[in-house]
Design a protein around this motif. Structure first.
Motif, PDB file in Angstrom:
ATOM      1  N   GLU A   8       0.826  -1.204   0.000  1.00  0.00           N
ATOM      2  CA  GLU A   8       0.000   0.000   0.000  1.00  0.00           C
ATOM      3  C   GLU A   8       0.863   1.259   0.000  1.00  0.00           C
ATOM      4  N   LYS A   9       1.977   1.214   0.723  1.00  0.00           N
ATOM      5  CA  LYS A   9       2.915   2.345   0.689  1.00  0.00           C
ATOM      6  C   LYS A   9       3.494   2.527  -0.699  1.00  0.00           C
ATOM      7  N   LEU A  10       3.751   1.423  -1.366  1.00  0.00           N
ATOM      8  CA  LEU A  10       4.271   1.471  -2.722  1.00  0.00           C
ATOM      9  C   LEU A  10       3.262   2.095  -3.673  1.00  0.00           C
ATOM     10  N   VAL A  11       1.994   1.760  -3.522  1.00  0.00           N
ATOM     11  CA  VAL A  11       0.937   2.349  -4.354  1.00  0.00           C
ATOM     12  C   VAL A  11       0.842   3.852  -4.097  1.00  0.00           C
ATOM     13  N   VAL A  12       0.940   4.263  -2.848  1.00  0.00           N
ATOM     14  CA  VAL A  12       0.888   5.689  -2.514  1.00  0.00           C
ATOM     15  C   VAL A  12       2.049   6.423  -3.172  1.00  0.00           C
ATOM     16  N   LEU A  13       3.238   5.860  -3.088  1.00  0.00           N
ATOM     17  CA  LEU A  13       4.413   6.504  -3.687  1.00  0.00           C
ATOM     18  C   LEU A  13       4.299   6.574  -5.208  1.00  0.00           C
ATOM     19  N   VAL A  14       3.798   5.527  -5.835  1.00  0.00           N
ATOM     20  CA  VAL A  14       3.644   5.531  -7.293  1.00  0.00           C
ATOM     21  C   VAL A  14       2.596   6.546  -7.718  1.00  0.00           C
ATOM     22  N   CYS A  15       1.473   6.595  -7.021  1.00  0.00           N
ATOM     23  CA  CYS A  15       0.412   7.554  -7.371  1.00  0.00           C
ATOM     24  C   CYS A  15       0.894   8.989  -7.213  1.00  0.00           C
ATOM     25  N   ARG A  16       1.539   9.268  -6.115  1.00  0.00           N
ATOM     26  CA  ARG A  16       2.002  10.636  -5.889  1.00  0.00           C
ATOM     27  C   ARG A  16       3.148  11.000  -6.821  1.00  0.00           C
ATOM     28  N   SER A  21       4.848  14.099 -11.497  1.00  0.00           N
ATOM     29  CA  SER A  21       5.483  14.024 -12.803  1.00  0.00           C
ATOM     30  C   SER A  21       4.568  14.590 -13.892  1.00  0.00           C
ATOM     31  N   LEU A  22       3.311  14.193 -13.876  1.00  0.00           N
ATOM     32  CA  LEU A  22       2.367  14.711 -14.870  1.00  0.00           C
ATOM     33  C   LEU A  22       2.138  16.205 -14.703  1.00  0.00           C
ATOM     34  N   LEU A  23       2.055  16.652 -13.466  1.00  0.00           N
ATOM     35  CA  LEU A  23       1.844  18.080 -13.232  1.00  0.00           C
ATOM     36  C   LEU A  23       3.054  18.891 -13.681  1.00  0.00           C
ATOM     37  N   GLY A  24       4.240  18.416 -13.368  1.00  0.00           N
ATOM     38  CA  GLY A  24       5.447  19.117 -13.789  1.00  0.00           C
ATOM     39  C   GLY A  24       5.603  19.134 -15.299  1.00  0.00           C
ATOM     40  N   ARG A  25       5.303  18.002 -15.925  1.00  0.00           N
ATOM     41  CA  ARG A  25       5.413  17.936 -17.379  1.00  0.00           C
ATOM     42  C   ARG A  25       4.383  18.840 -18.052  1.00  0.00           C
ATOM     43  N   GLY A  26       3.183  18.902 -17.483  1.00  0.00           N
ATOM     44  CA  GLY A  26       2.151  19.780 -18.040  1.00  0.00           C
ATOM     45  C   GLY A  26       2.527  21.242 -17.932  1.00  0.00           C
ATOM     46  N   TRP A  27       3.033  21.649 -16.774  1.00  0.00           N
ATOM     47  CA  TRP A  27       3.454  23.043 -16.596  1.00  0.00           C
ATOM     48  C   TRP A  27       4.660  23.378 -17.455  1.00  0.00           C
ATOM     49  N   TYR A  28       5.610  22.453 -17.552  1.00  0.00           N
ATOM     50  CA  TYR A  28       6.797  22.687 -18.378  1.00  0.00           C
ATOM     51  C   TYR A  28       6.397  22.859 -19.843  1.00  0.00           C
ATOM     52  N   SER A  29       5.507  21.990 -20.291  1.00  0.00           N
ATOM     53  CA  SER A  29       5.050  22.084 -21.677  1.00  0.00           C
ATOM     54  C   SER A  29       4.284  23.377 -21.912  1.00  0.00           C
ATOM     55  N   SER A  43      -3.921  17.943 -17.775  1.00  0.00           N
ATOM     56  CA  SER A  43      -2.837  17.337 -16.995  1.00  0.00           C
ATOM     57  C   SER A  43      -2.972  17.662 -15.508  1.00  0.00           C
ATOM     58  N   THR A  44      -3.474  18.852 -15.187  1.00  0.00           N
ATOM     59  CA  THR A  44      -3.715  19.196 -13.777  1.00  0.00           C
ATOM     60  C   THR A  44      -4.827  18.336 -13.191  1.00  0.00           C
ATOM     61  N   GLY A  45      -5.877  18.117 -13.943  1.00  0.00           N
ATOM     62  CA  GLY A  45      -6.980  17.275 -13.471  1.00  0.00           C
ATOM     63  C   GLY A  45      -6.563  15.839 -13.247  1.00  0.00           C
ATOM     64  N   VAL A  46      -5.783  15.308 -14.167  1.00  0.00           N
ATOM     65  CA  VAL A  46      -5.308  13.927 -14.019  1.00  0.00           C
ATOM     66  C   VAL A  46      -4.364  13.807 -12.832  1.00  0.00           C
ATOM     67  N   SER A  47      -3.514  14.792 -12.646  1.00  0.00           N
ATOM     68  CA  SER A  47      -2.581  14.722 -11.523  1.00  0.00           C
ATOM     69  C   SER A  47      -3.304  14.857 -10.184  1.00  0.00           C
ATOM     70  N   ILE A  48      -4.335  15.678 -10.115  1.00  0.00           N
ATOM     71  CA  ILE A  48      -5.129  15.780  -8.884  1.00  0.00           C
ATOM     72  C   ILE A  48      -5.843  14.468  -8.602  1.00  0.00           C
ATOM     73  N   THR A  49      -6.362  13.822  -9.645  1.00  0.00           N
ATOM     74  CA  THR A  49      -7.033  12.538  -9.479  1.00  0.00           C
ATOM     75  C   THR A  49      -6.063  11.470  -8.985  1.00  0.00           C
ATOM     76  N   LEU A  50      -4.870  11.424  -9.553  1.00  0.00           N
ATOM     77  CA  LEU A  50      -3.872  10.457  -9.097  1.00  0.00           C
ATOM     78  C   LEU A  50      -3.425  10.735  -7.667  1.00  0.00           C
ATOM     79  N   PHE A  51      -3.241  11.998  -7.340  1.00  0.00           N
ATOM     80  CA  PHE A  51      -2.838  12.346  -5.984  1.00  0.00           C
ATOM     81  C   PHE A  51      -3.916  11.943  -4.977  1.00  0.00           C
ATOM     82  N   ALA A  52      -5.175  12.188  -5.321  1.00  0.00           N
ATOM     83  CA  ALA A  52      -6.277  11.825  -4.423  1.00  0.00           C
ATOM     84  C   ALA A  52      -6.412  10.313  -4.297  1.00  0.00           C
ATOM     85  N   THR A  53      -6.131   9.583  -5.359  1.00  0.00           N
ATOM     86  CA  THR A  53      -6.179   8.125  -5.305  1.00  0.00           C
ATOM     87  C   THR A  53      -5.131   7.587  -4.348  1.00  0.00           C
ATOM     88  N   GLY A  54      -4.046   8.309  -4.180  1.00  0.00           N
ATOM     89  CA  GLY A  54      -3.018   7.903  -3.232  1.00  0.00           C
ATOM     90  C   GLY A  54      -3.488   7.917  -1.788  1.00  0.00           C
TER      91      GLY A  54
END
Length: 75
Positions: A8-16, A21-29, A43-54
């Motif tokens: 479960e800790k591994l899933v949290v780390l992967v999600c976050r 990564s997606l948020l940084g790549r979206g802002w950089y682009s 990209s912001t919406g997807v990153s918020i969804t992944l963060f919340a899933t964590g």
């Protein structure tokens, strides 16, 4: 986070990690190549969804059969 299992800790780390990564790549682009605002919002919406899933890592380890057992068939 101390009461979570290792997987479960591994899933949290992967999600976050994927979230940041997606948020940084979206802002950089958006800032570098002047892409439109729609890509940044997506990209912001997807990153918020992944963060919340964590926050609920146990959802990845629910057996699919028991998760679908609560859905009632209309027939």
């Amino acid at each position: 986070m101390s009461n979570l299992l290792f997987k479960e800790k591994l899933v949290v780390l992967v999600c976050r990690g994927a979230s940041f990564s997606l948020l940084g790549r979206g802002w950089y682009s958006f800032l570098n190549s002047q892409t439109d605002l729609n890509h940044l919002v997506i990209s912001t919406g997807v990153s918020i969804t992944l963060f919340a899933t964590g926050f609920i890592p146990k959802i990845f380890f629910i057996p699919l059969k028991s998760a679908l057992a609560v859905i009632q068939s209309p027939y």
